[in-house]
Design an enzyme around this catalytic site. Structure first.
Site, PDB file in Angstrom:
ATOM      1  N   ASN A 231       0.816  -1.465  -0.308  1.00 11.61           N
ATOM      2  CA  ASN A 231      -0.386   0.117   0.166  1.00 11.61           C
ATOM      3  C   ASN A 231       1.315   1.465  -0.383  1.00 11.61           C
ATOM      4  O   ASN A 231       1.052   2.108  -1.029  1.00 11.61           O
ATOM      5  CB  ASN A 231      -1.122   0.118   1.186  1.00 11.61           C
ATOM      6  CG  ASN A 231      -2.357  -1.054   0.798  1.00 11.61           C
ATOM      7  OD1 ASN A 231      -2.840  -1.113  -0.533  1.00 11.61           O
ATOM      8  ND2 ASN A 231      -2.865  -1.199   2.542  1.00 11.61           N
TER       9      ASN A 231
ATOM     10  N   ILE B  98       1.378   0.693  14.441  1.00 17.64           N
ATOM     11  CA  ILE B  98       0.840   1.267  15.753  1.00 17.64           C
ATOM     12  C   ILE B  98       0.891   1.096  17.030  1.00 17.64           C
ATOM     13  O   ILE B  98       0.527   1.520  18.200  1.00 17.64           O
ATOM     14  CB  ILE B  98      -0.517   2.355  15.939  1.00 17.64           C
ATOM     15  CG1 ILE B  98      -1.558   1.110  15.876  1.00 17.64           C
ATOM     16  CG2 ILE B  98      -0.988   3.288  14.340  1.00 17.64           C
ATOM     17  CD1 ILE B  98      -2.976   1.906  15.729  1.00 17.64           C
TER      18      ILE B  98
ATOM     19  N   ALA C 156      -6.540   7.292  10.552  1.00 16.41           N
ATOM     20  CA  ALA C 156      -6.797   5.661   9.342  1.00 16.41           C
ATOM     21  C   ALA C 156      -6.976   4.399  10.128  1.00 16.41           C
ATOM     22  O   ALA C 156      -7.095   3.760   9.169  1.00 16.41           O
ATOM     23  CB  ALA C 156      -7.483   6.900   8.990  1.00 16.41           C
TER      24      ALA C 156
ATOM     25  N   LYS D 128     -20.520   2.153  13.257  1.00 20.14           N
ATOM     26  CA  LYS D 128     -20.719   0.979  13.613  1.00 20.14           C
ATOM     27  C   LYS D 128     -20.423   0.832  15.099  1.00 20.14           C
ATOM     28  O   LYS D 128     -20.166  -0.102  15.729  1.00 20.14           O
ATOM     29  CB  LYS D 128     -19.551   0.066  13.097  1.00 20.14           C
ATOM     30  CG  LYS D 128     -20.199  -0.545  11.691  1.00 20.14           C
ATOM     31  CD  LYS D 128     -19.035  -1.498  11.002  1.00 20.14           C
ATOM     32  CE  LYS D 128     -19.317  -1.981   9.405  1.00 20.14           C
ATOM     33  NZ  LYS D 128     -20.086  -1.261   8.957  1.00 20.14           N
TER      34      LYS D 128
ATOM     35  N   ASN E  68     -20.185   3.309   4.868  1.00 19.18           N
ATOM     36  CA  ASN E  68     -19.777   2.965   4.543  1.00 19.18           C
ATOM     37  C   ASN E  68     -18.574   4.162   3.154  1.00 19.18           C
ATOM     38  O   ASN E  68     -19.488   4.927   2.296  1.00 19.18           O
ATOM     39  CB  ASN E  68     -20.475   1.268   4.004  1.00 19.18           C
ATOM     40  CG  ASN E  68     -20.158   0.868   4.845  1.00 19.18           C
ATOM     41  OD1 ASN E  68     -19.358  -0.379   5.495  1.00 19.18           O
ATOM     42  ND2 ASN E  68     -21.429   0.868   5.237  1.00 19.18           N
TER      43      ASN E  68
ATOM     44  N   LEU F 126     -17.276   3.456  -0.811  1.00  9.90           N
ATOM     45  CA  LEU F 126     -17.949   2.832  -2.047  1.00  9.90           C
ATOM     46  C   LEU F 126     -16.201   3.020  -2.193  1.00  9.90           C
ATOM     47  O   LEU F 126     -15.736   3.656  -2.288  1.00  9.90           O
ATOM     48  CB  LEU F 126     -18.357   3.736  -3.047  1.00  9.90           C
ATOM     49  CG  LEU F 126     -20.056   3.680  -2.515  1.00  9.90           C
ATOM     50  CD1 LEU F 126     -20.645   4.808  -3.414  1.00  9.90           C
ATOM     51  CD2 LEU F 126     -20.306   2.103  -2.712  1.00  9.90           C
ATOM     52  N   GLY F 127     -15.476   1.430  -2.715  1.00  7.94           N
ATOM     53  CA  GLY F 127     -14.725   1.314  -3.350  1.00  7.94           C
ATOM     54  C   GLY F 127     -14.027   0.881  -2.099  1.00  7.94           C
ATOM     55  O   GLY F 127     -12.786   0.881  -2.757  1.00  7.94           O
ATOM     56  N   SER F 128     -14.004   1.448  -1.119  1.00  5.66           N
ATOM     57  CA  SER F 128     -12.669   1.369  -0.054  1.00  5.66           C
ATOM     58  C   SER F 128     -12.962  -0.216  -0.096  1.00  5.66           C
ATOM     59  O   SER F 128     -13.316  -0.965  -0.367  1.00  5.66           O
ATOM     60  CB  SER F 128     -13.058   2.105   1.343  1.00  5.66           C
ATOM     61  OG  SER F 128     -14.636   1.004   1.854  1.00  5.66           O
TER      62      SER F 128
ATOM     63  N   ARG G  41     -23.675 -12.107   9.485  1.00  6.09           N
ATOM     64  CA  ARG G  41     -22.053 -13.170   9.553  1.00  6.09           C
ATOM     65  C   ARG G  41     -22.187 -12.583  11.121  1.00  6.09           C
ATOM     66  O   ARG G  41     -22.950 -11.585  11.604  1.00  6.09           O
ATOM     67  CB  ARG G  41     -21.027 -12.231   8.795  1.00  6.09           C
ATOM     68  CG  ARG G  41     -21.621 -11.939   7.263  1.00  6.09           C
ATOM     69  CD  ARG G  41     -20.286 -11.440   6.162  1.00  6.09           C
ATOM     70  NE  ARG G  41     -20.633 -10.241   6.359  1.00  6.09           N
ATOM     71  CZ  ARG G  41     -19.772  -9.116   5.875  1.00  6.09           C
ATOM     72  NH1 ARG G  41     -18.610  -9.651   5.511  1.00  6.09           N
ATOM     73  NH2 ARG G  41     -20.027  -7.795   5.969  1.00  6.09           N
TER      74      ARG G  41
END
Length: 317
Positions: free
Chosen positions: A25, A49, A70, A116, A151, A153-155, A244
């Protein structure tokens, strides 16, 4: 994280330091930014971390003015079966960052949170709520805030790429429940609002982003099938797999005790602060730390003791 770096680079900072535990990454972002911003003063460090010594070395060298946090384990089902790791990384990684950043003279600390964290039914959400409490509990000269949204999108782990892969292979497309809903936002929009919320921060706030109306995942799956040129349930079957571990039908952005104050941006609101017993919270953190270091099988109970709104979801419930 990558989009944060892109938008910050556009603002021409004196220096941008990327910390990542995953070298691929970090390498990809580094190469992209070198091409787009050849004059950017960019540094990349492979750091976890949970390693306080590593953090102290990096912060001691660079002494950043602003930290945007993050870094978290975020996949709900995985964290349900790796509870101690979720606590070690999310809760005590955040504690490390807060302490090290304060000691390095950092001026502003912005934590990326999640919907969440509100009335969590899973370990991941409960640990993110604890991260919010750590930010609210922080005492020092550093301006600390958290920004909560749904959420993206695309992460990584986003449902849309999963659906696209399933459609490309001829299906089936898997949806956990026909009535499940989620809030969604695009990556650039979410990052832009996180940065704006950080600008508004004066310390101790939880910013709540306006995510619009929740979207039914079943509707999204059917629309993606149609956009791919197929007919749902005819060309591409949809099957319901069941919720789930730790998953709930709908997410919330606000807890009952939190009212909202407006900001200059109508998409950004501020949750009202809550009253906390700071000393009791710190004592509980110490107990929790010993429990997760020993990989206690009762770690969920320790978490529940610190997050009264956490109600673990069981198969029976």
């Amino acid at each position: 994280g990558s989009e944060l770096c892109r938008q910050i680079a556009h603002a021409k900072p004196k220096q941008l330091i990327i910390l990542d535990i995953y070298e691929n990454n970090a390498y990809d972002v580094q190469q992209e930014l070198k091409i787009k911003f050849p004059l950017l003063n960019l540094r990349v460090e492979i750091v976890t971390i949970t390693d306080r010594g590593q953090l102290e070395r990096v912060f001691g060298e660079y002494k950043p003015d602003v930290v945007i946090h993050a870094a978290a384990h975020k996949h709900v089902p995985l964290m349900e079966t790796n509870c101690c790791e979720a606590v070690k990384n999310n809760v005590f990684g955040t504690r490390n960052l807060l302490d090290v950043a304060e000691n390095a003279g950092c001026g502003k600390f912005i934590m990326v949170s999640t919907d969440k964290a509100v009335n969590p039914t899973n370990v991941m959400g409960a640990t993110k709520r604890m991260c919010e409490l750590e930010v609210l509990n922080h005492r020092g000269n550093m301006n600390c805030s958290a920004t909560r949204f749904g959420n993206v999108l695309g992460s990584n782990g986003s449902v849309v790429p999963l659906f696209e892969q399933q459609i490309a292979h001829g299906g089936p497309v898997t949806v956990t429940h026909p009535e499940i809903t989620r809030f969604f936002m695009t990556i650039p929009e979410a990052v832009s609002l996180v940065l704006q919320a950080g600008y508004y921060a004066r310390g101790g706030e939880i910013f709540v982003l306006d995510m619009g109306q929740p979207v039914k995942i079943d509707d999204m799956a059917r629309q993606l099938i149609r956009l791919s040129g197929y007919e749902p349930d005819v060309d591409i079957p949809i099957i319901y797999t069941g919720l789930r571990p730790g998953e709930k039908l709908y997410e919330e952005l606000l807890m009952d005790e939190e009212g909202l104050r407006e900001t200059a941006n109508q998409l950004i609101h501020i949750g009202q602060p809550i009253n906390m017993d700071d000393e009791a919270f710190c004592r509980q953190l110490s107990v929790l730390e010993r429990a997760c270091q020993s990989n206690s099988p009762d770690i969920r109970q320790y978490v529940a003791d610190m997050v009264p709104t956490y109600h673990p979801k069981t198969d029976q419930s």
